[in-house]
Design an enzyme around this catalytic site. Structure first.
Site, PDB file in Angstrom:
ATOM      1  N   LYS A  95       0.850  -1.200   0.000  1.00  0.00           N
ATOM      2  CA  LYS A  95       0.000   0.000   0.000  1.00  0.00           C
ATOM      3  C   LYS A  95       0.884   1.248   0.000  1.00  0.00           C
ATOM      4  O   LYS A  95       1.519   1.578   0.983  1.00  0.00           O
ATOM      5  CB  LYS A  95      -0.930   0.049   1.215  1.00  0.00           C
ATOM      6  CG  LYS A  95      -2.043   1.058   0.956  1.00  0.00           C
ATOM      7  CD  LYS A  95      -2.586   1.791   2.139  1.00  0.00           C
ATOM      8  CE  LYS A  95      -1.768   2.887   2.706  1.00  0.00           C
ATOM      9  NZ  LYS A  95      -1.748   4.156   1.939  1.00  0.00           N
ATOM     10  N   GLY A 145       7.059   4.927   8.187  1.00  0.00           N
ATOM     11  CA  GLY A 145       6.245   6.126   8.354  1.00  0.00           C
ATOM     12  C   GLY A 145       6.448   6.697   9.742  1.00  0.00           C
ATOM     13  O   GLY A 145       7.512   6.534  10.345  1.00  0.00           O
ATOM     14  N   SER A 146       5.404   7.322  10.262  1.00  0.00           N
ATOM     15  CA  SER A 146       5.537   8.004  11.548  1.00  0.00           C
ATOM     16  C   SER A 146       5.553   7.009  12.705  1.00  0.00           C
ATOM     17  O   SER A 146       4.967   5.922  12.622  1.00  0.00           O
ATOM     18  CB  SER A 146       4.369   8.977  11.732  1.00  0.00           C
ATOM     19  OG  SER A 146       3.144   8.274  11.684  1.00  0.00           O
ATOM     20  N   THR A 147       6.178   7.399  13.790  1.00  0.00           N
ATOM     21  CA  THR A 147       6.204   6.564  14.992  1.00  0.00           C
ATOM     22  C   THR A 147       4.791   6.371  15.530  1.00  0.00           C
ATOM     23  O   THR A 147       4.425   5.285  15.995  1.00  0.00           O
ATOM     24  CB  THR A 147       7.136   7.214  16.039  1.00  0.00           C
ATOM     25  OG1 THR A 147       8.475   7.162  15.511  1.00  0.00           O
ATOM     26  CG2 THR A 147       7.108   6.485  17.370  1.00  0.00           C
ATOM     27  N   GLU A 148       3.985   7.420  15.407  1.00  0.00           N
ATOM     28  CA  GLU A 148       2.586   7.366  15.861  1.00  0.00           C
ATOM     29  C   GLU A 148       1.830   6.230  15.147  1.00  0.00           C
ATOM     30  O   GLU A 148       1.186   5.387  15.785  1.00  0.00           O
ATOM     31  CB  GLU A 148       1.986   8.723  15.504  1.00  0.00           C
ATOM     32  CG  GLU A 148       0.651   9.032  16.037  1.00  0.00           C
ATOM     33  CD  GLU A 148       0.148  10.344  15.389  1.00  0.00           C
ATOM     34  OE1 GLU A 148       0.939  11.085  14.772  1.00  0.00           O
ATOM     35  OE2 GLU A 148      -1.056  10.579  15.502  1.00  0.00           O
ATOM     36  N   GLY A 186       3.227   3.802  13.491  1.00  0.00           N
ATOM     37  CA  GLY A 186       3.955   2.563  13.792  1.00  0.00           C
ATOM     38  C   GLY A 186       3.362   1.852  15.006  1.00  0.00           C
ATOM     39  O   GLY A 186       3.216   0.628  15.026  1.00  0.00           O
ATOM     40  N   CYS A 197      13.608  10.614   6.996  1.00  0.00           N
ATOM     41  CA  CYS A 197      13.508  10.127   8.371  1.00  0.00           C
ATOM     42  C   CYS A 197      14.830  10.335   9.112  1.00  0.00           C
ATOM     43  O   CYS A 197      14.837  10.469  10.323  1.00  0.00           O
ATOM     44  CB  CYS A 197      13.076   8.674   8.391  1.00  0.00           C
ATOM     45  SG  CYS A 197      13.939   7.689   7.187  1.00  0.00           S
ATOM     46  N   GLU A 248       9.683  15.299  15.500  1.00  0.00           N
ATOM     47  CA  GLU A 248      10.093  15.255  14.095  1.00  0.00           C
ATOM     48  C   GLU A 248       9.256  16.255  13.302  1.00  0.00           C
ATOM     49  O   GLU A 248       8.036  16.166  13.280  1.00  0.00           O
ATOM     50  CB  GLU A 248       9.886  13.834  13.558  1.00  0.00           C
ATOM     51  CG  GLU A 248      10.299  13.684  12.118  1.00  0.00           C
ATOM     52  CD  GLU A 248      10.219  12.240  11.632  1.00  0.00           C
ATOM     53  OE1 GLU A 248       9.155  11.608  11.778  1.00  0.00           O
ATOM     54  OE2 GLU A 248      11.227  11.746  11.081  1.00  0.00           O
TER      55      GLU A 248
HETATM   56  P1  NAP Z   1       1.991   8.191   8.210  1.00  0.00           P
HETATM   57  O1  NAP Z   1       0.588   8.523   8.535  1.00  0.00           O
HETATM   58  O2  NAP Z   1       2.802   7.442   9.186  1.00  0.00           O
HETATM   59  O3  NAP Z   1       1.966   7.424   6.790  1.00  0.00           O
HETATM   60  C1  NAP Z   1       2.812   6.386   6.385  1.00  0.00           C
HETATM   61  C2  NAP Z   1       2.011   5.291   5.715  1.00  0.00           C
HETATM   62  O4  NAP Z   1       1.134   4.682   6.670  1.00  0.00           O
HETATM   63  C3  NAP Z   1       1.111   5.781   4.599  1.00  0.00           C
HETATM   64  O5  NAP Z   1       1.038   4.807   3.588  1.00  0.00           O
HETATM   65  C4  NAP Z   1      -0.218   5.921   5.315  1.00  0.00           C
HETATM   66  O6  NAP Z   1      -1.311   5.913   4.456  1.00  0.00           O
HETATM   67  C5  NAP Z   1      -0.206   4.717   6.197  1.00  0.00           C
HETATM   68  N1  NAP Z   1      -1.104   4.789   7.354  1.00  0.00           N
HETATM   69  C6  NAP Z   1      -1.600   5.878   7.981  1.00  0.00           C
HETATM   70  N2  NAP Z   1      -2.405   5.528   8.999  1.00  0.00           N
HETATM   71  C7  NAP Z   1      -2.432   4.177   9.021  1.00  0.00           C
HETATM   72  C8  NAP Z   1      -3.082   3.214   9.840  1.00  0.00           C
HETATM   73  N3  NAP Z   1      -3.869   3.575  10.862  1.00  0.00           N
HETATM   74  N4  NAP Z   1      -2.873   1.906   9.573  1.00  0.00           N
HETATM   75  C9  NAP Z   1      -2.073   1.526   8.566  1.00  0.00           C
HETATM   76  N5  NAP Z   1      -1.444   2.383   7.753  1.00  0.00           N
HETATM   77  C10 NAP Z   1      -1.606   3.705   7.981  1.00  0.00           C
HETATM   78  O7  NAP Z   1       2.761   9.508   7.849  1.00  0.00           O
HETATM   79  P2  NAP Z   1       2.133  10.855   7.242  1.00  0.00           P
HETATM   80  O8  NAP Z   1       0.800  11.135   7.842  1.00  0.00           O
HETATM   81  O9  NAP Z   1       2.198  10.727   5.789  1.00  0.00           O
HETATM   82  O10 NAP Z   1       3.181  11.926   7.766  1.00  0.00           O
HETATM   83  C11 NAP Z   1       3.076  12.390   9.090  1.00  0.00           C
HETATM   84  C12 NAP Z   1       4.438  12.459   9.736  1.00  0.00           C
HETATM   85  O11 NAP Z   1       5.024  11.168   9.746  1.00  0.00           O
HETATM   86  C13 NAP Z   1       5.459  13.302   9.010  1.00  0.00           C
HETATM   87  O12 NAP Z   1       5.334  14.650   9.315  1.00  0.00           O
HETATM   88  C14 NAP Z   1       6.733  12.727   9.508  1.00  0.00           C
HETATM   89  O13 NAP Z   1       7.064  13.263  10.762  1.00  0.00           O
HETATM   90  C15 NAP Z   1       6.423  11.265   9.673  1.00  0.00           C
HETATM   91  N6  NAP Z   1       6.910  10.470   8.506  1.00  0.00           N
HETATM   92  C16 NAP Z   1       8.016   9.734   8.676  1.00  0.00           C
HETATM   93  C17 NAP Z   1       8.500   9.004   7.611  1.00  0.00           C
HETATM   94  C18 NAP Z   1       9.716   8.177   7.740  1.00  0.00           C
HETATM   95  O14 NAP Z   1      10.302   7.791   6.734  1.00  0.00           O
HETATM   96  N7  NAP Z   1      10.145   7.841   8.917  1.00  0.00           N
HETATM   97  C19 NAP Z   1       7.867   9.038   6.378  1.00  0.00           C
HETATM   98  C20 NAP Z   1       6.707   9.801   6.242  1.00  0.00           C
HETATM   99  C21 NAP Z   1       6.248  10.510   7.330  1.00  0.00           C
HETATM  100  P3  NAP Z   1      -1.879   7.311   3.886  1.00  0.00           P
HETATM  101  O15 NAP Z   1      -0.718   8.062   3.342  1.00  0.00           O
HETATM  102  O16 NAP Z   1      -2.775   6.867   2.842  1.00  0.00           O
HETATM  103  O17 NAP Z   1      -2.521   7.981   5.041  1.00  0.00           O
END
Ligand code: NAP
Ligand code: MG
Length: 495
Positions: A194, A247-250, A252, A302, A399
């Site tokens: 996904k 993705g985000s720790t939240e 995760g 990240c 972050e």
């Molecule tokens: P995110 O919500 O953690 O998104 C990462 C992935 O997880 C996306 O494919 C997202 O789908 C999916 N996702 C979201 N909620 C989910 C859930 N409840 N269950 C399963 N999958 C889920 O990150 P973001 O909202 O795009 O960005 C927010 C913050 O995350 C950023 O500001 C940054 O601090 C951090 N981030 C970190 C990294 C990294 O490489 N460590 C990468 C991106 C973001 P959707 O995109 O369709 O919601």
């Protein structure tokens, strides 16, 4: 002047993009679609199928059949490796098209996508292809004290985990797909991927290339859609054996909870707040190095070097040097020639990052440069250097994921390790000094998965990458990643 978009890219974005399930392109079960915008303009770039739990279920079913009964498991490792190698070749053959799609969808400058994202993605498949023929178990001479006199022949087998759900972010869309797919395929798993809702295009293009490379139907399925629906359904699905998330720790933490239902394996690549440490004896290259550490990919890394620590005697000079570079960076659409930094990926990220800037300034930080949105069209933020911060401020602890660095002075090697480790994260760190013994001594003290000495953001398919503390579980790349995609079976024979 803008880079001319290839006709193939125009056609790809003009047609509604569908889900890739069991080797077929298909609309979402609900019939719904969503728009992916061009972040340089905010205007719709392409229309995408909005997969949800029903589509995930169908894709998991296809991956399950492909794993349990399909031809994938019957291929020899050599045949599997050759197919995976071919995916790398096809990525290089389509480099310009992929780089254009990445630049349009994500916002990053086209030359950066072409020079970094695309070749690194190809390299990941090429590197992993070689491992397909080198996955081995051991023979073990066992003792079994309660069976005196017995003789055994005992060995281990390393086998694929099964059906893997992979959820990836938008900062390096194709590269994150490559980091996830290549090791999963090398070890013989099947996958439901996904992509992030913000950047689905290159993963869909990659699915075409994967099919063209000869990967059998159902082995790789791509379901575009939202995290809360498609992503959550994949993480919770009872027939998925493992979930790999970046993705985000939240989120995760939500993945871990969702995985608990069937106790699927979990690997996590999460956030960071990485320290970048410049000693007084660092070479002049440290200034540009510190700027690149935070501003590369608009700070949407990240491992971004988002906490800059400079030894007192050179604090003003280094901070001013980084600020000067920040002021000189040319912002513009990723597809415009001369652009050095594009927009942030989305309106949501723009609001998030400017929210952090407002909070930092309200808490008393000083913006040496930047500090605001850039222009009023697209999602641009000025490269920003903040000083006069305190360790408890949100801009220092959380972050930001934008082009924002907080800079603070330090006095000696004795206090810098504690300051560097004063974070919930542990993903990356940089050390700049000409005293190499000091660098290695400090590298040992830092609790992070990657430490760069006199460089930053150096990645390679052969180098393990991942986080300590709340930056994740497990490692991607290198031979370490093979463990994350295999189970070990011990077989014992009484002779
Ligand atoms: P995110 O919500 O953690 O998104 C990462 C992935 O997880 C996306 O494919 C997202 O789908 C999916 N996702 C979201 N909620 C989910 C859930 N409840 N269950 C399963 N999958 C889920 O990150 P973001 O909202 O795009 O960005 C927010 C913050 O995350 C950023 O500001 C940054 O601090 C951090 N981030 C970190 C990294 C990294 O490489 N460590 C990468 C991106 C973001 P959707 O995109 O369709 O919601
Ligand atoms: Mg999200």
């Amino acid at each position: 002047m803008t880079v001319t978009v290839d006709r193939s890219v125009e056609e790809f974005t003009a047609a509604p993009r569908q889900l890739f399930i069991n080797g077929q392109w298909t609309t979402a079960a609900s019939g719904k679609t969503f728009d992916t915008p061009n972040p340089a303009t905010g205007q719709t770039l392409a229309r995408i199928a909005e997969g949800d739990a029903a589509d995930i279920d169908k894709a998991v079913g296809a991956a399950r059949r492909a794993f349990d009964d399909g031809p994938w498991g019957r291929l020899t490792p050599s045949e599997r490796g050759r197919i995976i190698w071919r995916i790398g070749d096809l990525i290089l053959e389509h480099a310009e098209e992929l780089a254009q799609l990445e630049s349009l969808d994500n916002g990053k400058p086209y030359p950066v996508a072409l020079a970094a994202d695309i070749p690194l993605s190809a390299d990941m498949f090429h590197y992993m292809a070689g491992w397909a023929t080198k996955i081995e178990g051991n023979t073990i001479d066992i003792s079994v004290p309660y069976m005196p006199g017995a003789n055994f022949h005992t060995y281990t087998l390393r086998e694929p985990v099964g059906v893997v759900g992979q959820i990836i972010p938008w900062n390096f869309p194709l590269l994150m797909a490559a980091w996830k797919l290549a090791p999963a395929l090398t070890t013989g798993n099947t996958v439901v991927l996904k992509p992030a809702e913000q950047t689905p295009l290159t993963a869909l293009k990659l699915a075409e290339l994967i099919a063209a490379a000869g990967v059998p139907d159902g082995v790789v399925n791509v379901v575009t859609g939202f995290g809360e629906t498609a992503g959550a359904a994949l993480a919770a699905h009872p027939h998925v054996d493992k979930v790999a998330f970046t993705g985000s720790t939240e989120v995760g933490k939500l993945i871990v909870q969702a995985a608990a239902g069937n106790l699927k394996k979990v690997s996590l690549e999460l956030g960071g707040k990485s320290p970048n440490i410049v000693f007084e004896d660092a070479s002049p290259a440290a200034v540009e190095g510190a700027a690149n550490a935070i501003f590369f990919n608009h700070g949407q890394c990240c491992v971004a070097g988002s906490r800059l620590f400079v030894q007192e005697g050179r604090f003003d000079e280094v901070v001013e040097g980084v600020a000067q570079i920040a002021r000189s960076i040319r912002l513009g659409p990723g597809m415009e020639s001369g652009t050095q930094m594009g927009p942030l990926v989305s309106d949501e990220q723009l609001r998030r990052v400017t929210g952090y800037l407002e909070s930092g300034l309200a808490d008393g930080a000083t913006a040496v440069t930047g500090g605001t949105r850039h222009g009023d069209q697209g999602y641009f933020v000025e490269p920003t250097v903040l000083t006069n911060t305190r360790p408890d401020m949100k801009v220092v602890r959380e972050e930001i994921f934008g082009p924002v660095v907080v800079a603070a002075p330090f006095s000696s090697i004795d206090d810098i390790a504690a300051a560097a480790n004063d974070t919930d994260y542990g993903l990356g760190a940089g050390i700049w000094t000409q005293d190499i013994s000091k660098a290695h001594a400090l590298a040992k003290k830092i609790r992070a998965g990657s430490v760069w000495i006199n460089c930053y953001n150096v990645f390679d398919a052969s180098l393990p990458f991942g986080g300590y503390k709340q930056s994740g579980w497990g490692r991607e790349m290198g031979h370490e990643v093979l463990e994350a995609y295999t189970e070990v079976k011990a077989v014992t024979t009484l002779l």
